[in-house]
Write a protein that holds these residues in place. Structure first.
Motif, PDB file in Angstrom:
ATOM      1  N   ASP A 117       0.756  -1.233   0.186  1.00  0.00           N
ATOM      2  CA  ASP A 117      -0.401   0.127   0.259  1.00  0.00           C
ATOM      3  C   ASP A 117       0.554   0.781   0.077  1.00  0.00           C
ATOM      4  N   THR A 149      -1.712  -1.179  -3.987  1.00  0.00           N
ATOM      5  CA  THR A 149      -2.717  -0.958  -4.060  1.00  0.00           C
ATOM      6  C   THR A 149      -3.338   0.455  -3.710  1.00  0.00           C
ATOM      7  N   LYS A 188      -8.263   2.178  -6.307  1.00  0.00           N
ATOM      8  CA  LYS A 188      -9.066   2.709  -5.845  1.00  0.00           C
ATOM      9  C   LYS A 188      -9.606   4.204  -6.307  1.00  0.00           C
ATOM     10  N   SER A 229      -5.937  -3.431   2.408  1.00  0.00           N
ATOM     11  CA  SER A 229      -4.500  -3.663   1.880  1.00  0.00           C
ATOM     12  C   SER A 229      -3.946  -5.204   3.373  1.00  0.00           C
TER      13      SER A 229
END
Length: 283
Positions: A117, A149, A188, A229
């Motif tokens: 992440d 992510t 995202k 994550s």
């Protein structure tokens, strides 16, 4: 790492162990604290290596103190030399030296799965990764990851572009993002606040999967990236393939957000509800 079909280690472990390497959030809603909650709630055993101590609450970040490299290294060696770590989630790393150290230890110990992440910007807008460290992150750590992510502002930083404001702009990022060295990337879409849905794009080498969720109207979204994550890493450690782990993680964070207003924590962006009833053991 880069071995999404390797599930034998996870299946042979009675307790799927997940290591989070990240910063501490003194407010408890994000960072190491959120990671441990999410891993535990989704059926994994959480261990941790703290890279940074933040002075932080629901209103923002007021101070950042990187842990000395020698102590980060000792934490990493202590965990990896004793525990059967199946999956690793990496969050806030703060600077180039920490990034290089973590990447070197990942290469040394070779966990089965690595979820990164790329924590650069907090929900409050605070910058959590020094700008000159982003190139080091891209060259040293991202190529080792099974999954990256980023949210939209973080993805924009990675490719030096503007933050998209609509679905079409988000989709236009795919080509530039594919030029980064990664195995899979979950883009995202939570920052597209004018969209009635909160849709994410799982960008794979040859195709893109869209994961849909209804947007939930709440201010309590602190730690959503950390939580998602970590949940994905937990589900990977339990033997799920990548797409299944991501979908389970998406379902988990959606429910944690949906139940967030049941908590009353802080005066700003409160945390999600990691331990909502009835979802802890889904997989």
């Amino acid at each position: 790492m880069s071995n999404l079909s390797a599930t034998s280690t996870a299946q042979n472990s009675s307790t799927p162990i997940v290591l989070t390497i990240a910063g501490s959030d003194s407010g408890g809603g994000a960072g190491i604290q959120a990671d441990i909650k999410a891993i535990s709630a989704t059926g994994g055993y959480a261990c941790s290596v703290i890279t940074v101590i933040t002075a932080q609450n629901t209103l923002g970040v007021s101070a950042i103190f990187p842990i000395p490299l020698e102590h980060i290294e000792k934490q990493l060696d202590a965990v990896f030399s004793d525990l059967n770590v199946v999956a690793v989630k990496v969050g806030m790393l703060a600077d180039c030296d920490i990034i290089k150290l973590v990447a070197a230890k990942i290469r040394q110990y070779r966990p089965a799965f690595l979820v990164v992440d790329p924590v650069m910007i907090a929900t409050s807008g605070d910058l959590l990764l020094k700008a000159y460290s982003i190139s080091t992150l891209k060259s040293e750590l991202l190529p080792l990851a099974d999954l990256i992510t980023p949210n939209l502002p973080e993805a924009a930083e990675l490719i030096s572009s503007d933050v998209p404001t609509n679905k079409e702009g988000m989709e236009k990022m795919i080509g530039k993002l594919r030029k980064l060295k990664f195995n899979a990337l979950l883009l995202k879409g939570g920052h597209l606040i004018d969209d009635e849905n909160s849709n994410d794009l799982l960008i794979l080498p040859n195709h893109v999967e869209q994961l849909n969720a209804i947007r939930i109207n709440t201010l309590n979204t602190h730690g959503t990236g950390c939580t998602l994550s970590s949940a994905i890493a937990s589900y990977l450690a339990q033997g799920n393939d990548l797409l299944r782990a991501v979908q389970l993680g998406k379902d988990y964070i959606s429910q944690a957000i949906a139940h967030a207003d049941e908590l009353d924590v802080g005066q700003g962006h409160g945390p999600v509800n990691h331990f909502f009833v009835g979802h802890a053991n889904v997989r």
